[in-house]
Design an enzyme around this catalytic site. Structure first.
Site, PDB file in Angstrom:
ATOM      1  N   CYS A 102      -3.290  -5.070   4.508  1.00 33.19           N
ATOM      2  CA  CYS A 102      -2.745  -5.706   3.017  1.00 33.19           C
ATOM      3  C   CYS A 102      -2.945  -7.055   3.040  1.00 33.19           C
ATOM      4  O   CYS A 102      -3.340  -7.915   2.369  1.00 33.19           O
ATOM      5  CB  CYS A 102      -1.362  -5.017   2.493  1.00 33.19           C
ATOM      6  SG  CYS A 102      -1.650  -3.302   2.020  1.00 33.19           S
ATOM      7  N   CYS A 115     -33.073 -35.059  -9.387  1.00 30.45           N
ATOM      8  CA  CYS A 115     -32.557 -36.458 -10.353  1.00 30.45           C
ATOM      9  C   CYS A 115     -30.899 -36.353 -10.219  1.00 30.45           C
ATOM     10  O   CYS A 115     -30.617 -35.515 -10.701  1.00 30.45           O
ATOM     11  CB  CYS A 115     -32.960 -36.251 -11.751  1.00 30.45           C
ATOM     12  SG  CYS A 115     -32.139 -37.311 -12.761  1.00 30.45           S
ATOM     13  N   CYS A 121       0.844  -1.379   0.117  1.00 31.43           N
ATOM     14  CA  CYS A 121       0.023   0.002  -0.097  1.00 31.43           C
ATOM     15  C   CYS A 121       0.804   1.244  -0.039  1.00 31.43           C
ATOM     16  O   CYS A 121       0.448   2.335  -0.233  1.00 31.43           O
ATOM     17  CB  CYS A 121      -0.868  -0.062   1.278  1.00 31.43           C
ATOM     18  SG  CYS A 121      -0.057  -0.200   2.725  1.00 31.43           S
ATOM     19  N   CYS A 161     -35.350 -39.000 -18.055  1.00 27.63           N
ATOM     20  CA  CYS A 161     -33.987 -37.944 -18.255  1.00 27.63           C
ATOM     21  C   CYS A 161     -33.603 -37.523 -19.797  1.00 27.63           C
ATOM     22  O   CYS A 161     -33.304 -36.406 -19.730  1.00 27.63           O
ATOM     23  CB  CYS A 161     -32.663 -38.813 -17.665  1.00 27.63           C
ATOM     24  SG  CYS A 161     -32.817 -39.049 -16.120  1.00 27.63           S
ATOM     25  N   CYS A 198     -52.430   2.983 -30.389  1.00 24.62           N
ATOM     26  CA  CYS A 198     -53.480   2.518 -29.779  1.00 24.62           C
ATOM     27  C   CYS A 198     -53.497   0.839 -29.939  1.00 24.62           C
ATOM     28  O   CYS A 198     -52.733   0.329 -30.667  1.00 24.62           O
ATOM     29  CB  CYS A 198     -54.691   3.207 -30.349  1.00 24.62           C
ATOM     30  SG  CYS A 198     -55.418   2.549 -31.883  1.00 24.62           S
TER      31      CYS A 198
END
Lengths: 599, 221
Positions: free
Chosen positions: A240, A338, A220, A351, A391
């Site tokens: 840090c 499943c 830092c 399946c 409309c």
């Protein structure tokens, strides 16, 4: 104690519980004969904690007895932490039910069985879904299991448990490979995994600097007072270092010093990020652990942390080929899923159909959703029309048909009610008519897919709404119990009805993909009729749950029960019709399913 | 605030270093998150004598998250996209640690040019070229360095490609003799190169009638 009396006792105890047992009489008769005296014990949900000792004895009796009765239909599996026994497939209908009892501390025992409380909905769905033998775990159970494995390895390899955790994380929990490599060249393994060469593990050092002479952190670039460093002497401020470690806790792998290959020990992690942080790392590395063990499956339900160990994994493939659904139920919330698809129990659709359907939905759903939300089809020429403003009086560019955007009805019938469409229900009419048409062109096929997708997704949404509604109703009734003194037993029908509703809804939902993939035959027509009946029954029951007043709900108990009965009957009808569909080869074979695409 | 301090310190460090093999400047004085770095191509490689420019974006989480880097200069290299300049390098992804710096990242890019990893490619076509015909690959990479990364490449980047006959074939590493063969058959040069690129052929030997026929088939379409 002879099994007969055990079972009768159970039955009585259930009756005194007051669960509504009469509804399940739907299919009772045909099974009764075959199960004979054993029936009730198979249906029994074993109480685990309270009466463990006694129960075990009793069931041992049953096992020995039933073995003599049914021969190889039952197999007893030795288990280190409890007794697991399975009552196998009953001779006549080929479905298996699995029960297990145990007293393990970890590996939470489950008992899968048909309970009276669950009516017979399990039994009906068993037409093609097959419960697997399984054990459920929570994340904590697995962490215990992982620790146990570490303890074992630590004894074998004569290294500290902390080191074993690091090594296992490094080896992605492949303990066989770790053992092999470690025995061949321990130094190399230690070096690769970033452990110090000698066995005694040094913990890092936390240093505090005086204010007058602070530490300048490389990361830092600030002056800081507390630092941490490992034996490699790479020193960084605790802020840090903490941030660095925290970012990596969720990755489930060994965390190394930022500057070299030295691995942080469990204690280092706890020292830097606070007590319990190392547990987070262990939890995240569990993902790899579970993936390594093929028989372990995460519950696919959203946010569910349940884990299931499938004990008869080898049978899954065969079951899937037979068109059966190998399903389990997770421990924490009882989600059924499943094992092959890792998807919710999709009975009645097999399946293969489910996989195709899901891929299809994934591929097309975005387009389909857009089409569904943004367009309508012209009621005369069936062109998709997107309304881009203006409309609701629409004129189809293609066939000049004038219609109302809201109800899709002929505009002429609207008269002067321009912006307020009062005619409702017309749209529904169109959909049911579409049902009967045969499918020819690609456009028709897209429409057909849209139709089924629509139904499927409508029921998916409804399922969620039903779930929410059911829990609301259940809680209001619970409140009522407290106020008006209705017994728990009397109110139990609500919970049972909720289960019936959800299973009916699920069955309905998954019957649409099945119908989608079927060729159009008279049988499909029958299936669709039966399906429609189920839909009606489910809707009617769902409507019952809309009742707000708890007192009224209790009053309508009988109606609830009747509706449940209807749902179950029709669900059965759908399932047996589905079975016929599957057997009659109306269903195209696999290759055909894959080819059949919308466009 | 540690991010600002750190970036400033890194800038200072690079600028103090006078060897000039690496430079690092802010694109705009007001924005600390966008920088441009350059470095020299490693000697004894097809990239020697080139100066490569890298676009650097620094995320808010820097230095805990890696800077985003991509080549501004076009590079012919298996781990660098020949189209976008995207880089496939582990330290710019999950192997990043906060003690790495912009300078060390640029040095890593330098060494990436020196030792390509064709087994983990960013540009599959280039990687294929590298694996199947190393000499051809090196020739193309050198050519790219000349036209894109040489001292005066900055202004050359755009239009100079087609100024000289043979450039386009060389640019895609396509064998000049092969193009000549097809040209002799009467096909258009640009079309030949387009087809060869699409089919992924760098060179078609006259002894391979199968591939030749395939190319001709495409050319006739």
């Amino acid at each position: 104690m002879p099994p007969d009396s055990v079972s009768n006792e159970k039955l009585e105890s259930y009756d005194s519980d007051g669960s509504e047992v009469h509804i399940d009489s739907v299919e009772e008769e045909e099974e009764e004969e075959d199960f004979g005296s054993f029936e009730y014990s198979e249906e029994e949900e074993f109480p685990i904690d309270e009466e463990e000792g006694e129960e075990l004895e009793d069931y041992d009796d049953i096992i020995s007895n039933s073995e003599s009765q049914f021969g190889d239909d039952f197999d007893i599996e030795p288990s280190t932490n409890g007794t697991t026994f399975t009552s196998g497939s009953s001779p006549n209908n080929g479905h298996a039910t699995t029960d297990s009892i145990g007293n393990s501390r970890r590996g939470d025992e489950y008992s899968y069985g048909l309970t009276q409380g669950q009516f017979r909905e399990e039994s009906t769905s068993l037409v093609n879904s097959t419960p697997m033998k399984f054990k459920t775990y929570t994340t904590m159970d697995l962490i215990d299991k992982m620790h146990k494995q570490c303890r074992k390895l630590s004894e074998i390899l004569v290294i500290s448990q902390d080191n074993v955790i690091n090594l296992l994380q490094f080896f992605s929990w492949n303990s066989e490979r770790l053992m092999e490599d470690y025995v061949t060249d321990p130094m190399k393994v230690r070096k690769d995994a970033g452990l110090l060469e000698d066995s005694h593990d040094l913990t890092g050092v936390c240093t505090t600097y005086p204010k007058t002479n602070p530490f300048s952190c490389f990361i830092c670039c600030d002056d800081k007072l507390t630092t941490y460093k490992l034996a490699c002497n790479h020193e960084y401020c605790t802020d840090c270092y903490g941030r660095y470690v925290e970012d990596r806790l969720s990755e489930g792998r060994v965390i190394k010093c930022p500057d070299c290959d030295l691995t942080l020990q469990t204690r280092d992690i706890d020292n830097i990020c606070g007590e319990g942080s190392s547990l987070k790392l262990l939890e995240s590395s569990m993902k790899e652990y579970v993936e390594r063990l093929r028989a372990f499956k995460w519950c696919p339900a959203p946010d569910c942390k349940g884990i299931v160990e499938v004990l008869n994994m080898s049978e899954v493939k065969d079951l899937v080929n037979e068109g059966k659904i190998p399903f389990v139920r997770c421990g924490s919330e009882g989600h059924q899923f499943c094992v092959s698809c890792l998807f919710e129990n999709h009975s009645p659709a097999p399946c293969q159909i489910t996989k195709n359907w899901i891929t299809k939905c994934k591929d097309d759903s975005e387009t389909v959703k857009w089409i569904l939300t943004n367009t309508q089809t012209c009621p005369r020429c069936e062109t998709s029309i997107e309304k881009n403003g203006g409309c609701n009086h629409m004129t189809c560019k293609k066939c000049r048909h004038e219609f109302c955007w809201i109800c899709l009805g002929d505009w002429k019938l609207h008269g002067s009610s321009y912006y307020n469409c009062t005619r409702t229900g017309t749209k529904d009419q169109i959909i049911t008519n579409e049902n009967k048409k045969t499918i020819a062109s690609t456009k028709e096929s897209l429409k057909r897919y849209l139709h089924f997708y629509n139904l499927f997704s409508v029921h998916e949404v409804s399922t969620k709404l039903d779930m929410a509604r059911c829990s609301v109703v259940q809680s209001t009734v619970r409140d009522l119990q407290v106020v008006s003194g209705i017994s728990w037993i009397e109110a139990q029908f609500i919970a049972d009805s909720a289960k019936v509703l959800l299973s009916g809804r699920q069955c309905l939902k998954w019957s649409y993909p099945l119908a989608f993939y079927c060729d159009s035959t008279p049988l499909l027509n029958i299936f669709e009729n039966v399906q429609a009946e189920l839909a009606m029954a489910v809707e009617s029951l769902s409507k019952m749950f809309e009742i707000e007043d708890p007192a009224e709900i209790v009053e309508k108990k009988k109606e609830f029960i009747d509706d449940c009965g209807v749902v179950l009957l029709r669900q059965n009808a759908v399932l047996s019709c589905m079975k016929e569909l599957l057997e009659s080869k109306t269903l195209p074979d696999e290759a055909f399913i894959l080819k059949k695409s919308v466009r | 605030m540690s991010r600002v301090k750190r970036i400033l310190k890194e800038l200072e460090d690079v600028q103090k270093d006078t060897s000039a093999s690496i430079t690092l400047v802010l694109v705009s004085e007001s924005d600390l998150s966008h920088l441009t770095g350059t470095f020299l191509g490693p000697p004894d490689t097809p990239y020697a004598n080139g100066r490569f420019q890298v676009d650097i974006h620094i995320p808010n989480e820097y230095p805990f998250k890696p800077p985003q880097m991509k080549f501004d200069t076009k590079v012919y290299h298996p781990n660098i996209s020949s189209v976008t300049g995207a880089i496939c390098l582990d330290i710019l992804k999950d192997a990043w640690t906060p003690i790495l710096t912009l300078k060390s990242s640029l040095i890593s890019l330098q060494s990436l040019l020196q030792s390509p990893e064709p087994s983990d490619p960013q540009d599959a076509e280039v990687a294929k070229h590298y694996l199947s015909d190393l000499a051809g690959f090196q020739k193309t990479a050198k050519y790219w360095t000349e036209i894109y990364a040489s001292a005066d490449a900055g202004k050359k980047n755009g239009g100079s490609d087609s100024s000289k006959d043979g450039d386009d074939a060389k640019l895609y590493g396509i064998d000049e003799a092969t193009v000549g063969n097809f040209q002799n058959m009467g096909f258009d040069r640009a079309k030949i190169i387009e087809v060869l690129r699409r089919l992924g052929f760098k060179k078609v030997e006259s002894g391979e009638p199968r591939t030749e026929n395939k190319v001709i088939e495409e050319l006739l379409k």
